[in-house]
Design a protein around this motif. Structure first.
Motif, short mmCIF file in Angstrom:
data_model
loop_
_atom_site.label_atom_id
_atom_site.label_comp_id
_atom_site.label_asym_id
_atom_site.label_seq_id
_atom_site.Cartn_x
_atom_site.Cartn_y
_atom_site.Cartn_z
N HIS A 1 0.84 -1.21 0.00
CA HIS A 1 0.00 0.00 0.00
C HIS A 1 0.87 1.25 0.00
CE1 HIS A 1 -3.07 2.89 1.28
NE2 HIS A 1 -3.97 1.96 1.07
N PRO A 2 0.50 2.27 -0.80
CA PRO A 2 1.26 3.52 -0.77
C PRO A 2 1.33 4.09 0.64
CG PRO A 2 -0.29 3.52 -2.60
CD PRO A 2 -0.63 2.32 -1.76
N ARG A 3 2.48 4.67 0.98
CA ARG A 3 2.67 5.26 2.29
C ARG A 3 2.34 6.75 2.29
NH1 ARG A 3 2.38 0.11 3.41
NH2 ARG A 3 3.71 -0.56 5.13
N PRO A 4 1.87 7.28 3.42
CA PRO A 4 1.63 6.58 4.68
C PRO A 4 0.31 5.79 4.67
CG PRO A 4 1.03 8.86 4.95
CD PRO A 4 1.62 8.74 3.57
N VAL A 5 0.25 4.76 5.51
CA VAL A 5 -0.98 4.00 5.71
C VAL A 5 -1.64 4.52 6.98
CG1 VAL A 5 -1.95 1.71 6.10
CG2 VAL A 5 0.05 1.97 4.64
N ARG A 6 -2.92 4.85 6.88
CA ARG A 6 -3.68 5.32 8.04
C ARG A 6 -4.68 4.25 8.45
NH1 ARG A 6 -2.85 10.09 4.97
NH2 ARG A 6 -2.28 11.94 6.23
N LEU A 7 -4.54 3.73 9.67
CA LEU A 7 -5.39 2.64 10.15
C LEU A 7 -5.90 2.95 11.55
CD1 LEU A 7 -3.19 -0.40 9.01
CD2 LEU A 7 -5.20 0.55 7.84
N SER A 8 -7.15 2.54 11.83
CA SER A 8 -7.73 2.68 13.16
C SER A 8 -8.19 1.32 13.64
CB SER A 8 -8.90 3.67 13.15
OG SER A 8 -9.95 3.18 12.31
N TYR A 9 -8.52 1.21 14.92
CA TYR A 9 -8.88 -0.09 15.48
C TYR A 9 -9.58 0.10 16.82
CZ TYR A 9 -4.76 1.04 18.24
OH TYR A 9 -3.86 1.69 19.05
N ALA A 10 -10.24 -0.95 17.26
CA ALA A 10 -10.85 -1.01 18.59
C ALA A 10 -11.03 -2.47 18.95
CB ALA A 10 -12.19 -0.28 18.63
N GLY A 11 -10.72 -2.81 20.19
CA GLY A 11 -10.91 -4.20 20.59
C GLY A 11 -10.35 -4.46 21.97
N PRO A 12 -10.61 -5.66 22.49
CA PRO A 12 -10.11 -6.02 23.82
C PRO A 12 -8.65 -6.42 23.78
CG PRO A 12 -11.36 -7.84 22.89
CD PRO A 12 -11.46 -6.71 21.90
N VAL A 13 -7.94 -6.14 24.87
CA VAL A 13 -6.57 -6.61 25.07
C VAL A 13 -6.49 -7.22 26.46
CG1 VAL A 13 -5.55 -4.91 23.51
CG2 VAL A 13 -5.79 -4.35 25.93
N MET A 14 -5.50 -8.06 26.67
CA MET A 14 -5.35 -8.72 27.96
C MET A 14 -3.90 -8.67 28.40
SD MET A 14 -6.79 -12.40 29.23
CE MET A 14 -5.44 -13.46 28.73
N LYS A 15 -3.67 -8.22 29.63
CA LYS A 15 -2.33 -8.12 30.19
C LYS A 15 -2.03 -9.36 31.03
CE LYS A 15 -1.90 -3.75 28.81
NZ LYS A 15 -0.91 -3.31 27.83
N LEU A 16 -0.78 -9.77 31.03
CA LEU A 16 -0.36 -10.91 31.84
C LEU A 16 -0.44 -10.58 33.32
CD1 LEU A 16 0.87 -13.75 31.98
CD2 LEU A 16 3.13 -12.68 31.82
N ARG A 17 -0.07 -9.36 33.66
CA ARG A 17 -0.04 -8.94 35.06
C ARG A 17 -0.71 -7.59 35.22
NH1 ARG A 17 4.93 -10.72 33.63
NH2 ARG A 17 5.72 -12.61 34.62
#
Length: 365
Positions: free
Chosen positions: A95-111
């Protein structure tokens, strides 16, 4: 007891879950308006794909397990940024640069920690990959601030930092002395800094309101080693045009370990701790090359805990026999309609604030 959850995990019930949806919609809507298209990476993937994708990081905070299908180690993502970097470097490498991307979702930490007891979080953000300029960083900072404001967050403030400042300009110091200086600056220990080299004391003393801190840094930079960096961060700050309070802490590095020349934390009035952070970083490609990027991540949990996602419920009770066309028209007007499914159903039982009666909306006391 089957109702218990592991430490650091939680259910999000109404209306908090609805507040999360509104928050995400507002943030992603602003990002989309600036050209950031949404990606949705999986919750878990091969550990090797996550580890080392961002320069200076490893998947040390990831929960790992062996995939019974592939017999390879998988990791549940502790951060979505590395996944977006992977997508940009592989699936969207053409893809031509720059690439602009967004996101949303769960994450999980080990501690978890005492200050951040949650292990399950919701991360929302945007990344601009393939460009390392003041204009790119200014755009990301602007999108982050506007996204918070669009989500109804008031009293937004931003704290800028220069994460690799000391490591970059202290190259004339022996390695052990430079490490000791970085450790002392991390601890904000003016006494230790003075004992190592008093010339670095202005970095500790400069932290504070943005304009004053910037002026102190410029005054202390007799050799002009910081001119380009300070000019860049000042240009970024000016794009905010006084819309938010700004501070500058040139030596803050905690949580910015993989950031390069710019980092920032976002705060909101009435919320304990930061609500987001961002900055510049490098994406590592499989062929050994690196690609510059800049982005931000917001964590909705702190805002929801402070009640910032709450809205007064407006639920309209529809008695049995309500015309379907009328109900559809009301929903089209923005009403949340709750239809009675039994003759003994009531507005109170359905937590309704209004009732449809005589072809009119009647407010309940």
């Amino acid at each position: 007891m089957t109702g218990l959850l592991p430490e650091g995990f939680h259910d999000r019930l109404p209306p908090a879950a609805d507040g999360l949806r509104r928050f995400e919609d507002a943030v992603l809507g602003i990002a989309h308006g600036y050209g950031y298209e949404q990606v949705d990476p999986p919750l878990a993937e091969f550990e090797a794909a996550l580890a080392g994708r961002l320069k200076g990081t490893a998947a040390t905070d990831a929960v790992r397990f062996v995939d019974p299908v592939s017999q390879r180690t998988l990791a549940i993502r502790p951060d979505i940024t590395a996944q977006v970097a992977r997508i940009a470097a592989t699936r969207m490498g053409h893809h031509p640069r720059p690439v602009r991307l967004s996101y949303a979702g769960p994450v999980m930490k080990l501690r978890a920690t005492e200050l951040a007891p949650r292990r399950a979080l919701r991360q929302i953000g945007a990344e601009l990959i393939g460009m390392d300029t003041v204009a790119a960083a200014a755009e990301i900072v602007t999108v982050a601030v506007e996204a918070l404001q669009a989500a109804g967050v008031s009293g937004v403030s931003i704290d800028f930092t220069l994460p690799d400042l000391v490591a970059t300009i202290a190259t004339d110091l022996p390695a052990d002395r430079r490490a000791a200086l970085i450790d002392a600056l991390d601890a904000k220990d003016a006494g230790r800094v003075a004992a190592i080299d008093p010339a670095w004391l202005p970095l500790v003393e400069a932290a504070g309101p943005f304009d004053a801190a910037l002026a102190r840094l410029r005054a202390a930079d007799g050799a002009g080693r910081l001119t380009s960096r300070l000019d860049s961060i000042e240009a970024i700050a000016h794009t905010l045009d006084g819309r938010v309070a700004m501070t500058l802490d040139p030596t803050e590095r905690h949580g910015f370990e993989y950031q390069s020349w710019l980092g920032f934390s976002l705060f909101a009035r009435g919320v304990l701790g930061e609500v987001g952070r961002g900055g510049t970083y490098a994406v590592c490609h499989e062929n050994g090359t690196e690609e510059s990027a800049v982005g931000f991540s917001l964590y909705a949990d702190a805002l929801l805990d402070a009640g910032l996602g709450e809205q007064d419920r407006r639920r309209l009770f529809l008695p049995i026999g309500t015309d379907r066309a009328a109900a559809a028209r009301l929903r089209g007007q923005g009403w949340v309609t709750v239809a009675a499914l039994a003759t003994d159903d009531t507005p109170v039982a359905q937590l309704c604030t209004h009732v449809w009666q005589g072809n009119a909306v009647i407010a309940l006391d």
